[in-house]
Design an enzyme around this catalytic site. Sequence first.
Site, mmCIF file in Angstrom:
data_model
loop_
_atom_site.group_PDB
_atom_site.id
_atom_site.type_symbol
_atom_site.label_atom_id
_atom_site.label_comp_id
_atom_site.label_asym_id
_atom_site.label_seq_id
_atom_site.Cartn_x
_atom_site.Cartn_y
_atom_site.Cartn_z
ATOM 1 N N HIS A 11 -6.262 -0.054 -5.176
ATOM 2 C CA HIS A 11 -7.854 -0.375 -5.166
ATOM 3 C C HIS A 11 -8.623 0.810 -5.340
ATOM 4 O O HIS A 11 -8.450 1.858 -5.029
ATOM 5 C CB HIS A 11 -8.261 -1.479 -4.248
ATOM 6 C CG HIS A 11 -7.708 -2.730 -4.174
ATOM 7 N ND1 HIS A 11 -7.925 -3.528 -5.106
ATOM 8 C CD2 HIS A 11 -6.775 -3.384 -3.565
ATOM 9 C CE1 HIS A 11 -7.261 -4.678 -5.161
ATOM 10 N NE2 HIS A 11 -6.593 -4.696 -4.125
ATOM 11 N N HIS A 30 -7.283 -7.710 0.311
ATOM 12 C CA HIS A 30 -6.646 -7.435 1.359
ATOM 13 C C HIS A 30 -7.814 -6.903 2.294
ATOM 14 O O HIS A 30 -8.242 -7.335 3.488
ATOM 15 C CB HIS A 30 -5.918 -6.061 1.381
ATOM 16 C CG HIS A 30 -4.561 -6.504 1.113
ATOM 17 N ND1 HIS A 30 -3.994 -7.116 -0.129
ATOM 18 C CD2 HIS A 30 -3.459 -6.360 1.848
ATOM 19 C CE1 HIS A 30 -2.762 -7.093 -0.072
ATOM 20 N NE2 HIS A 30 -2.472 -6.661 1.134
#
Length: 300
Positions: A263, A211
């Site tokens: 993350h 991302h």
Amino acid sequence: ERSKKRAGAMQGGASEELVRLRKVGEALDACNKQGTPSKRKKDEMINPPLDTLKVEDEILMSPIADAMLMKGRDIFANSVALPIAWLHFDASVEESRRRKHERVKEGAAFVLRLQQMCRSGLLDKYFAFWSFFAEEEFYLIVEPILFWCVDYRLARQMNWIVCGGLLWGNLLKDVFQLPRPAKVEPKVWVPHSATQIDSTACRDFGFPSTHAMNSVSNSLFAVLYYLEYYGSGASASTYALLLACMLIWIFCIAFGRLYLGVHSPMDVKGGLILGTVLALIARFCGKFVDGYLLEMPYGG
């Protein structure tokens, strides 16, 4: 459910829970074998999820061909990941993986502190909304619009960046095999919506964040493309607006990966660096590759 499986196949990235899920699949197979077919209808059969199968179990050409293919895949993956390990002064991918695993633990603690300080209902929805803008479904919507209504050359080159970023990023995920923060620190909050939006349900590995990688590569390339083809007469305010939009786009997606607990800072940092490299390569090499392909007899 089927759409999630297809999307997962697009995104790639091996599941951390592969071993556990495969055991579940074997248990379900044993359950299905109990009783005679007349007692158990076909629609009552329990089918395990597709990601309980290993990659090599899905190839099945021949034992020799399968072994050669998997060996070639490992060589290629490590050849891509080894330079990244060297840039971090690690002698091998395995050594880099061990060292980075310790940094994931530190990153998970940072994510937990960040969530404790910043979480709110509004921000939960805000960053979950932004995470969609780095998913394949978003590209499937935007790419045809770029082709038909904006600039087919931009759309064509952007398509290479999107596909290249996904392939490169997910290949590195499978090589380094670093866990996501919630796997290291169970107290890290991950919203249910994040697993619904993410094409792998956040079950793949963490490093690098694709991302964050796509947020940089796509937005930076779009700005560089505009400056090259349309920026000759642009004013200073136009430059400032482009820069502001790019930074907001990158921040909302990249920081959102930390806020949503999917993350660690190391994952996001790696994604941002790789995304920048990809955008610069595409900027300086893309138009030459594009011209070459269009001059081919069947390329244009």
